[in-house]
Design an enzyme around this catalytic site. Structure first.
Site, PDB file in Angstrom:
ATOM      1  N   HIS A  75       8.524   0.316  -9.850  1.00 23.77           N
ATOM      2  CA  HIS A  75       9.857   0.283 -10.228  1.00 23.77           C
ATOM      3  C   HIS A  75      10.093   1.471 -11.096  1.00 23.77           C
ATOM      4  O   HIS A  75      11.297   1.762 -10.893  1.00 23.77           O
ATOM      5  CB  HIS A  75      10.066  -1.031 -11.138  1.00 23.77           C
ATOM      6  N   HIS A 233      15.987  -5.442  -3.608  1.00 25.84           N
ATOM      7  CA  HIS A 233      14.791  -5.236  -4.422  1.00 25.84           C
ATOM      8  C   HIS A 233      13.928  -4.558  -3.661  1.00 25.84           C
ATOM      9  O   HIS A 233      13.065  -3.568  -3.903  1.00 25.84           O
ATOM     10  CB  HIS A 233      14.111  -6.570  -4.973  1.00 25.84           C
ATOM     11  N   ASP A 237      11.816  -0.964  -4.401  1.00 20.22           N
ATOM     12  CA  ASP A 237      10.496  -0.835  -4.130  1.00 20.22           C
ATOM     13  C   ASP A 237      10.119   0.262  -3.227  1.00 20.22           C
ATOM     14  O   ASP A 237       9.186   1.230  -3.565  1.00 20.22           O
ATOM     15  CB  ASP A 237       9.672  -2.077  -3.516  1.00 20.22           C
ATOM     16  N   HIS A 260       4.480  -2.811   0.187  1.00 24.42           N
ATOM     17  CA  HIS A 260       3.564  -1.527  -0.416  1.00 24.42           C
ATOM     18  C   HIS A 260       2.643  -1.073   0.338  1.00 24.42           C
ATOM     19  O   HIS A 260       2.323   0.217   0.532  1.00 24.42           O
ATOM     20  CB  HIS A 260       3.017  -2.158  -1.716  1.00 24.42           C
TER      21      HIS A 260
END
Length: 301
Positions: A75, A233, A237, A260
Site C-alpha cells: 500500500h 483495491h 495492490d 501478490h
C-alpha cells in the site's frame, strides 16, 4: 524529466495489520540513483525494494535480508510509485508497515505533506517491448503488454453477493490514482479473519482498516466507498507490486484474479529475457516523457 524524491522528511505512527502493534515510520529524501529502500531501525538492516529481496507473497508482499523482514509494503509502495518517486528511505522500527485505513490515501496525504523535489539526474522508466504473462491452471492471469501509455486493467470474480464480477480500467495519472484508486480499502471475509487471528495473524485488523464481509454482506456500518471498491483495491495492490520493477512502468498491466504471488512471478519473468523490456531515459525519450508530464501535472498545478 528528472528523478524525484520528497522535499522533506515526514513521520507517522500506525498499527501493523498482522501483529497489531504500533509502528513508527519516517520517510526521508534520497539523492539520485539511490532507489527506494527500507531501513529497520530496530535491527540496523537496510532492505532495497527489489524483486530479489522478496521473501513471501502469501498474505502480502514481504521483503527481507539477513533474516530481517518488512511486511505489507504494497500500500505504501503503491502511493510512492504512483507519485513518481524514484528515491526514498523508509525507516520503520518494526517488521510491518502501518496499515492506516486499509487503503493508500493516508500515504498520498503524507507524500503531499512532504512535497516532491526534482533531482539533478534524469528519470528512467521500463518500457515493455514484448507481452509477458503468468497463468495458473485455475484461469488466473497477470500480464504486461507493450503500450505507449500506463494502463492497469483488472478483473475479479467472487462467489459472493456483495462482490460478484467486477472490472476496472485505470489510465494512469496522479490525479486519477488519488481520486479513484488510493481510497479503495483492503478486504477480507469474517471466517478468514477469525482463522488468521487463531494463528497469530491479523491482530491489528478491524473494520477501521479493512472491508469485512460475512457470507452475504459487507459488515462495515459505513458501507463501501465505491460500488466496485474490491477491484479498485486490487489495482492499488498491483501498482505497489510493480514498484518491485525498480523503474516506473510504461506499458499495460492486465490481470484476471491476480495476486501478490503472481505479480512477483511476473516481475521475475519480465527480467528473464532482455528482449522483453527496455530501460529508457526520460530526458531523451520525448514521447514517453510527455506521458509522465501530463500524468504528473494535474495534481501539482
Amino acid at each position: 524529466m528528472k528523478q524525484r524524491t520528497i522535499a522533506k522528511s515526514v513521520e507517522i505512527v500506525g498499527i501493523g495489520l498482522h501483529k497489531g502493534v504500533p509502528v513508527k515510520m519516517r520517510l526521508e529524501p534520497l539523492d539520485s540513483d539511490m532507489g527506494i529502500v527500507f531501513y529497520r531501525s530496530d535491527a540496523g538492516v537496510t532492505i532495497p525494494v527489489k524483486r530479489e529481496f522478496v521473501v513471501d507473497t502469501k498474505m502480502a508482499t514481504v521483503i527481507g535480508k539477513d533474516d530481517v523482514v518488512v511486511s505489507t509494503i504494497e500500500h505504501l509502495l503503491s502511493a510512492v510509485y504512483a507519485y513518481g518517486i524514484d528515491n526514498l528511505r523508509i525507516i520503520i522500527d518494526n517488521d510491518e508497515v502501518p496499515v492506516l485505513d486499509g487503503s493508500s490515501s493516508g500515504y498520498c496525504m503524507l507524500i503531499e505533506e512532504a512535497g516532491i523535489k526534482e533531482l539533478e539526474k534524469s528519470k528512467k522508466a521500463i518500457k515493455i517491448k514484448k507481452e509477458v504473462e503468468v497463468t495458473t491452471p485455475e484461469g488466473k492471469r497477470v500480464c504486461l503488454k507493450p503500450s505507449n501509455r500506463i494502463v492497469y486493467d483488472f478483473k475479479i470474480k467472487f462467489d459472493h453477493p456483495a462482490i460478484g464480477e467486477q472490472d476496472f480500467h485505470f489510465d494512469y495519472s496522479i490525479e486519477e490514482y488519488k481520486e479513484n484508486i488510493s481510497r479503495a480499502r483492503t478486504f477480507g471475509f469474517l471466517h478468514e479473519v477469525q482463522y488468521l487471528r487463531s494463528i497469530g495473524l491479523a491482530q491489528g485488523g478491524s473494520m477501521e482498516n479493512a472491508i469485512v464481509l460475512d457470507q452475504s454482506k459487507v459488515l462495515n456500518p459505513e458501507g463501501l466507498r465505491f460500488d466496485d471498491e474490491f477491484v479498485r483495491h486490487k489495482i492499488l495492490d498491483a501498482v505497489g507490486d510493480m514498484a518491485l520493477l525498480e523503474y516506473t512502468l510504461v506499458g499495460e498491466y492486465d490481470a484476471i484474479a491476480g495476486s501478490h504471488h503472481l505479480n512477483h512471478l511476473l516481475t521475475k519473468k519480465l527480467y528473464e529475457d532482455e528482449s522483453n523490456y527496455e530501460i529508457i531515459d526520460l530526458e531523451e525519450a520525448n514521447s514517453e516523457a510527455k506521458v509522465f508530464e501530463l500524468a504528473y501535472s494535474k495534481v501539482e498545478a
